[in-house]
Design an enzyme around this catalytic site. Structure first.
Site, PDB file in Angstrom:
ATOM      1  CG  ASP A  17      13.933  37.053 -45.835  1.00  0.00           C
ATOM      2  OD1 ASP A  17      14.383  38.163 -45.536  1.00  0.00           O
ATOM      3  OD2 ASP A  17      13.614  36.732 -46.996  1.00  0.00           O
ATOM      4  CG  ASP A 117      11.641  40.697 -46.556  1.00  0.00           C
ATOM      5  OD1 ASP A 117      12.622  41.191 -45.966  1.00  0.00           O
ATOM      6  OD2 ASP A 117      11.732  39.821 -47.433  1.00  0.00           O
ATOM      7  CD  GLU A 118      15.801  40.254 -43.125  1.00  0.00           C
ATOM      8  OE1 GLU A 118      15.846  40.323 -44.363  1.00  0.00           O
ATOM      9  OE2 GLU A 118      16.738  39.884 -42.420  1.00  0.00           O
TER      10      GLU A 118
END
Ligand code: DCP
Ligand code: CA
Ligand code: CA
Length: 376
Positions: A17, A117-118
């Site tokens: 993340d 974002d992960e």
């Protein structure tokens, strides 16, 4: 492959993340704001400060600024502080995200992106199921993302997605947390139930009335009673989750519909050579991405944003899917020639795109079917 692994053997799964992602992208773009509170905002446009905070860097978080709060509240928390407020620039974050996801994908046996974002990485095979090796791999990934993309991330390593996710959140920013199978229950037990995926504010309240605050208490709570309160599916899920049990495989999401790149020219121009110089560079980038993802394309498009910001495009579709870079560039050249012949505008930004994507293996299968079985 990873689906089978999830049933048959112990797995090693990572969740990567990116830290304070939108705000970190802004810091990377403009390093002079680093060290100050940085607040990325979604302005609604009604009044100057109406809207909500998208995210904030960790400096701003020390003042109580976080995702979701009104911009006006963030401003009052940062009154008399030299803080930076910026509007969201999703396109920029998406470009950064794409490049980082490509790096991560290269480290995974199986890869599953979750939002901007992960991502989950199943690394069971390449680490031979060895936790220490996985921990070293996670450190390597962090180093790679930092040197290549100048961003920090937090990684959780565990026996499944559920544990990896909680481990990634455990130490932030720039964290690396390994939870070995034998540590799972002691790791989870003291955490509040809210940390489990699927436990929202309502469920948290409901569990609290049953005297359940921590994951450990949830693990000890009678599963039949849990099912009585939440129903069979959810009750069983909460019970398993509290024990750190999760069989969800890391699964590649469906293929993208298109891959594109766009960039701004040094100055507005109608010069084909200048346009193609940039467009071919973009073709190389798009092509590299296709190769990494083992995709073939059937359609090619070009985009032009003119000096007056009007948007123009042209496209071409081949009869058969191809993975040929030369054909891609030839089509791009043809389309830009056509565009300049038909339109009088000068280009400010130029872009290229491939679409109608399919898997390379499928192309090979089709060819094999067409030509008969391959010789061994
Ligand atoms: N985001 C948003 N609104 C929210 C939550 C998130 O716009 N309510 C956006 C901005 C974030 C990005 O999504 O940068 C990723 O969300 P995360 O929850 O991962 O939060 P951050 O990356 O910002 O911070 P952290 O360091 O805690 O991961
Ligand atoms: Ca994040
Ligand atoms: Ca996230």
């Amino acid at each position: 492959m990873c689906e089978v692994a999830s049933i048959l053997q112990d797995r090693i799964v990572m969740l990567v993340d990116l830290d304070y992602f939108f705000a970190q992208c802004e810091e990377r773009r403009n390093p002079s704001i680093k060290g100050k509170p940085v607040v990325v905002c979604v302005y609604s446009g009604r009044t100057e400060d109406s809207g909500a905070v998208s995210t904030a860097n960790y400096v701003a978080r020390r003042y109580g600024v976080k995702s979701g709060i009104p911009i006006s509240l963030a401003k009052s928390k940062l009154k008399d502080v030299d803080a930076v407020f910026l509007p969201v620039d999703k396109q920029f974050y998406r470009e950064v995200s794409d490049e980082i996801m490509e790096i991560l994908r290269g480290y995974a046996d199986c890869f599953e992106q979750m939002g901007i974002d992960e991502a989950y990485l199943d690394v069971t095979q390449r680490t031979k199921g060895n936790c220490r090796e996985a921990e070293e791999l996670a450190a390597t990934i962090k180093g790679d993302v930092l040197t290549q993309q100048k961003l920090t991330c937090s990684i959780g390593v565990g026996p499944n997605k559920l544990v990896a996710k909680i481990a990634a959140d455990f130490q932030k920013p720039d964290g690396l947390t390994l939870v070995e199978p034998k540590e799972v229950q002691s790791f989870l037990a003291p955490l509040p139930v809210r940390r489990l995926v699927g436990v929202g504010r309502k469920t948290e309240k409901r569990l609290e009335t049953l005297g359940v605050i921590t994951v450990g208490q949830l693990a000890r709570f009678d599963v039949q009673k849990l099912i009585g309160v939440f129903g069979r599916k959810l009750g069983a899920y909460f019970h398993n989750a509290s024990l750190g049990v999760d069989d969800e495989p890391v699964q590649e999401r469906s293929e993208p519909e298109s891959v594109s790149r766009i960039s701004t020219l040094k100055e507005d121009t109608r010069d084909l050579a200048v346009i193609l110089d940039e467009a071919y560079r973009l073709c190389d980038e798009v092509y590299a991405k296709l190769m990494r993802r083992r995709l073939v394309y059937r359609s090619v498009s070009i985009h032009v944003v003119a000096g007056d910001l009007s948007v123009h495009s042209r496209s071409k579709t081949f009869e058969n899917p191809t993975s040929d870079l030369k054909a891609f560039k030839r089509a791009v050249k043809e389309l830009y020639e056509k565009f300049l012949g038909e339109s009088g505008v000068a280009a400010r930004r130029v872009g290229v795109k491939v679409s109608n994507l399919s898997r390379k293996e499928e192309l090979q299968k089709q060819l094999t079917n067409f030509f008969g079985f391959p010789k061994h």
